[in-house]
Design an enzyme around this catalytic site. Structure first.
Site, PDB file in Angstrom:
ATOM      1  N   SER A   1       0.833  -1.209   0.000  1.00 49.68           N
ATOM      2  CA  SER A   1       0.000   0.000   0.000  1.00 49.68           C
ATOM      3  C   SER A   1       0.868   1.260   0.000  1.00 49.68           C
ATOM      4  O   SER A   1       1.706   1.449  -0.878  1.00 49.68           O
ATOM      5  CB  SER A   1      -0.964  -0.048   1.191  1.00 49.68           C
ATOM      6  OG  SER A   1      -1.943   0.947   1.093  1.00 49.68           O
TER       7      SER A   1
ATOM      8  N   ASP B   1      -9.372  -3.399  -6.020  1.00 48.04           N
ATOM      9  CA  ASP B   1      -8.532  -2.446  -5.289  1.00 48.04           C
ATOM     10  C   ASP B   1      -8.530  -1.098  -6.001  1.00 48.04           C
ATOM     11  O   ASP B   1      -8.422  -1.021  -7.226  1.00 48.04           O
ATOM     12  CB  ASP B   1      -7.101  -2.998  -5.215  1.00 48.04           C
ATOM     13  CG  ASP B   1      -6.227  -2.287  -4.204  1.00 48.04           C
ATOM     14  OD1 ASP B   1      -6.237  -1.038  -4.174  1.00 48.04           O
ATOM     15  OD2 ASP B   1      -5.522  -2.970  -3.456  1.00 48.04           O
TER      16      ASP B   1
ATOM     17  N   HIS C   1      -8.522  -4.164  -1.426  1.00 52.42           N
ATOM     18  CA  HIS C   1      -7.287  -3.720  -0.799  1.00 52.42           C
ATOM     19  C   HIS C   1      -7.111  -4.445   0.533  1.00 52.42           C
ATOM     20  O   HIS C   1      -8.045  -4.561   1.327  1.00 52.42           O
ATOM     21  CB  HIS C   1      -7.361  -2.207  -0.563  1.00 52.42           C
ATOM     22  CG  HIS C   1      -6.049  -1.573  -0.271  1.00 52.42           C
ATOM     23  ND1 HIS C   1      -5.060  -1.440  -1.218  1.00 52.42           N
ATOM     24  CD2 HIS C   1      -5.543  -1.018   0.865  1.00 52.42           C
ATOM     25  CE1 HIS C   1      -4.017  -0.831  -0.689  1.00 52.42           C
ATOM     26  NE2 HIS C   1      -4.285  -0.580   0.573  1.00 52.42           N
TER      27      HIS C   1
END
Length: 314
Positions: free
Chosen positions: A159, A259, A289
């Site tokens: 991330s 995502d 995600h």
């Protein structure tokens, strides 16, 4: 629209219960606490031991805390993974992922070094990036002491940590002090336009859960500070803007079909291929995600794929 019906069936109930963060009305301190507590419990990180060190930080900045996860019974020198935790560069700690990182060290036979970099908005760009780069220099220069092969160092992050991993690979290429073996980017946050009015792509089936458009724009604003788009450092802030991607190490990128970062990750992989960088890209169907943290067959497949890739790359 709701995309819950598109989410992996085993993960659907857990995804629906994820805490939300509205940057317009929720407190960042509270979000940080919920993220760390929830992730620590989810990954069983509270029961995992590690070695903790303070190393010299960037010039004029505080020391940097790093956590070391040693592989069991290493035979000779080992490879190393410099890991950068997620949280949009505004939240998170390396401790919350201790359960995963200890397992990663065991599965790959590598020393895993996770960096406790400074967060935005208290420390905007490039503070966090320079902390990570300082940790890379330390790992490389102390390789003999740590039992590490300095030619087999990979940078890895998820991330927001994936953004910092990609930026660190760019900095390492351009400063020429450390030659990385590879970079592993787990649903990396690469393009500060995503979620905004000027986003290159905006598929409504992405970004409903876990990390939303509003969160993303809030985080990028905090990290960017006052950096102008014509600043020479802009491509290190948001790697999607780096014009030249040639000369980067072999790359492995993972993202999910649901995502928010899917399209920017796929675009980055395409650009790496065009630049002649050996690159593998895996896009998991039905994955949101952070899907790898949720117990399921999908998460196990992710773990197998990432460990296999790291063994090849290292």
């Amino acid at each position: 629209m709701t995309t819950l019906g598109l989410v992996d069936a085993q993960q659907r109930g857990m995804v629906a219960s994820f805490p939300s963060f509205d940057p317009k009305q929720d407190d960042l301190t509270a979000f940080r606490r919920v993220l760390v507590d929830g992730t620590t419990a989810l990954l069983n990180s509270g029961s995992v031991g590690f070695e903790e060190r303070l190393i010299g930080g960037p010039t004029g900045a505080p020391d940097v805390r790093v956590l070391l996860f040693h592989p069991a019974k290493p035979a000779g020198t080992t490879p190393a993974i410099l890991y950068i935790h997620g949280g949009g560069m505004i939240a998170g700690t390396p401790d919350m992922q201790a359960g995963v990182l200890a397992r990663l060290a065991s599965d790959t036979g590598a020393l895993v070094v996770s960096v406790d970099y400074r967060l935005a908005p208290e420390t905007p760009f490039p503070g966090g990036l320079e902390d990570v780069y300082a940790a890379l220099l330390w790992l490389h220069s102390h390789a003999a002491e740590l039992g590490v092969d300095p030619k087999r160092i990979t940078v890895m992050g998820d991330s927001g940590g994936g953004c910092l991993a990609a930026a660190t690979a760019l900095v390492a290429r351009d400063r020429g002090e450390v030659k990385l073996r590879s970079q592993v980017l787990i649903y990396p946050m690469l393009d500060l336009r995503t979620g905004g009015a000027n986003a290159p792509a905006d598929d409504p089936t992405t970004g409903e859960f876990v990390w939303t458009r509003a969160q993303n724009q809030h985080a990028w604003s905090a990290v960017r500070g006052k950096l102008a788009e014509n600043d020479p450092m802009f491509g290190y802030l948001s790697p999607a803007f780096m014009r030249d991607l040639s000369g980067l190490p072999a790359t492995f990128i993972v993202t999910g079909a649901l995502d928010l970062f899917r399209d920017e990750d796929v675009t980055f992989a395409h650009r790496l291929w065009h630049a002649g960088v050996p690159t593998e890209l895996v896009v998991y169907a039905s994955a949101v995600h952070g899907f790898d943290m949720l117990p399921s067959a999908l998460a196990e497949r992710f773990r197998h794929d990432v460990v296999s890739a790291l063994r090849r790359l290292l």
